[in-house]
Design a protein around this motif. Sequence first.
Motif, PDB file in Angstrom:
ATOM      1  N   ASP A  68     -11.309  26.503   9.874  1.00 53.62           N
ATOM      2  CA  ASP A  68     -11.122  25.049   9.883  1.00 53.62           C
ATOM      3  C   ASP A  68     -10.002  24.623   8.934  1.00 53.62           C
ATOM      4  O   ASP A  68      -9.236  23.703   9.233  1.00 53.62           O
ATOM      5  N   HIS A 125      -6.761  25.497  10.592  1.00 52.76           N
ATOM      6  CA  HIS A 125      -6.472  24.547  11.659  1.00 52.76           C
ATOM      7  C   HIS A 125      -5.760  23.316  11.098  1.00 52.76           C
ATOM      8  O   HIS A 125      -4.801  22.811  11.703  1.00 52.76           O
ATOM      9  N   GLU A 126      -6.217  22.841   9.948  1.00 53.60           N
ATOM     10  CA  GLU A 126      -5.553  21.701   9.310  1.00 53.60           C
ATOM     11  C   GLU A 126      -4.109  22.030   8.968  1.00 53.60           C
ATOM     12  O   GLU A 126      -3.202  21.220   9.181  1.00 53.60           O
ATOM     13  N   ARG A 127      -3.875  23.233   8.425  1.00 52.08           N
ATOM     14  CA  ARG A 127      -2.507  23.652   8.104  1.00 52.08           C
ATOM     15  C   ARG A 127      -1.641  23.771   9.350  1.00 52.08           C
ATOM     16  O   ARG A 127      -0.477  23.383   9.352  1.00 52.08           O
ATOM     17  N   LEU A 128      -2.226  24.323  10.412  1.00 51.48           N
ATOM     18  CA  LEU A 128      -1.473  24.485  11.662  1.00 51.48           C
ATOM     19  C   LEU A 128      -1.103  23.129  12.261  1.00 51.48           C
ATOM     20  O   LEU A 128      -0.024  22.987  12.844  1.00 51.48           O
ATOM     21  N   GLN A 129      -1.982  22.151  12.137  1.00 55.49           N
ATOM     22  CA  GLN A 129      -1.659  20.817  12.640  1.00 55.49           C
ATOM     23  C   GLN A 129      -0.465  20.236  11.903  1.00 55.49           C
ATOM     24  O   GLN A 129       0.360  19.545  12.496  1.00 55.49           O
ATOM     25  N   MET A 130      -0.344  20.532  10.606  1.00 56.15           N
ATOM     26  CA  MET A 130       0.816  20.068   9.841  1.00 56.15           C
ATOM     27  C   MET A 130       2.102  20.753  10.311  1.00 56.15           C
ATOM     28  O   MET A 130       3.180  20.193  10.174  1.00 56.15           O
ATOM     29  N   PHE A 166       0.958  22.271  15.527  1.00 54.71           N
ATOM     30  CA  PHE A 166       0.029  22.794  16.531  1.00 54.71           C
ATOM     31  C   PHE A 166      -0.826  21.659  17.056  1.00 54.71           C
ATOM     32  O   PHE A 166      -1.434  20.918  16.293  1.00 54.71           O
ATOM     33  N   THR A 167      -0.897  21.513  18.389  1.00 57.65           N
ATOM     34  CA  THR A 167      -1.648  20.418  18.994  1.00 57.65           C
ATOM     35  C   THR A 167      -2.897  20.895  19.727  1.00 57.65           C
ATOM     36  O   THR A 167      -3.559  20.103  20.393  1.00 57.65           O
ATOM     37  N   ASP A 224      -6.747  22.922  20.268  1.00 52.15           N
ATOM     38  CA  ASP A 224      -8.104  22.656  19.848  1.00 52.15           C
ATOM     39  C   ASP A 224      -8.500  23.560  18.686  1.00 52.15           C
ATOM     40  O   ASP A 224      -7.951  24.648  18.500  1.00 52.15           O
ATOM     41  N   GLU A 225      -9.479  23.113  17.915  1.00 54.40           N
ATOM     42  CA  GLU A 225      -9.961  23.912  16.786  1.00 54.40           C
ATOM     43  C   GLU A 225     -10.610  25.216  17.266  1.00 54.40           C
ATOM     44  O   GLU A 225     -10.554  26.237  16.582  1.00 54.40           O
ATOM     45  N   THR A 280      -8.073  27.871  17.448  1.00 56.06           N
ATOM     46  CA  THR A 280      -7.762  28.359  16.104  1.00 56.06           C
ATOM     47  C   THR A 280      -8.834  29.326  15.628  1.00 56.06           C
ATOM     48  O   THR A 280      -8.528  30.370  15.054  1.00 56.06           O
TER      49      THR A 280
END
Length: 142
Positions: free
Chosen positions: A79, A82-87, A90-91, A93-94, A97
Amino acid sequence: MKKNARQIMEIFEALDATECVYSAAQLAGVDPKTVRRYARMRDMGLAVDAPIVRPKMIDPFMPKIEEWVERSQGRVRADKLHERLQMLGFTGDERSTRRAVAKAKERWNACWLPLKIVMGLPLTMVMSGDEESPLVGFQRAG
């Protein structure tokens, strides 16, 4: 829907007889795109019953995930990654990830688990994975 061997042979027979994708599709009772896909696979020398590997949205980010897993020695949480990848843009789903992190941790654990040797107990080497990323481990024989 995946075709069985008999259906695939019917497609090839119809294609060989007509030499036309659309006519072969009508004879075999399938969509012309299906005939074209199997014809391309046969022409390229690929196994027609092999699973189709599709690219995933997370694939471009896998090197970064593997780097983070290695840097944390396999302790990083999916989790948080996932937050780092969104930055990083990355669009997906969790869940994607979590699957990717689990795969990266599996590879990391297979390579870096400490080997404890007990005298008198033989070990056998076990290999798994695929050609691109083989996994090697040891287990007690017996």
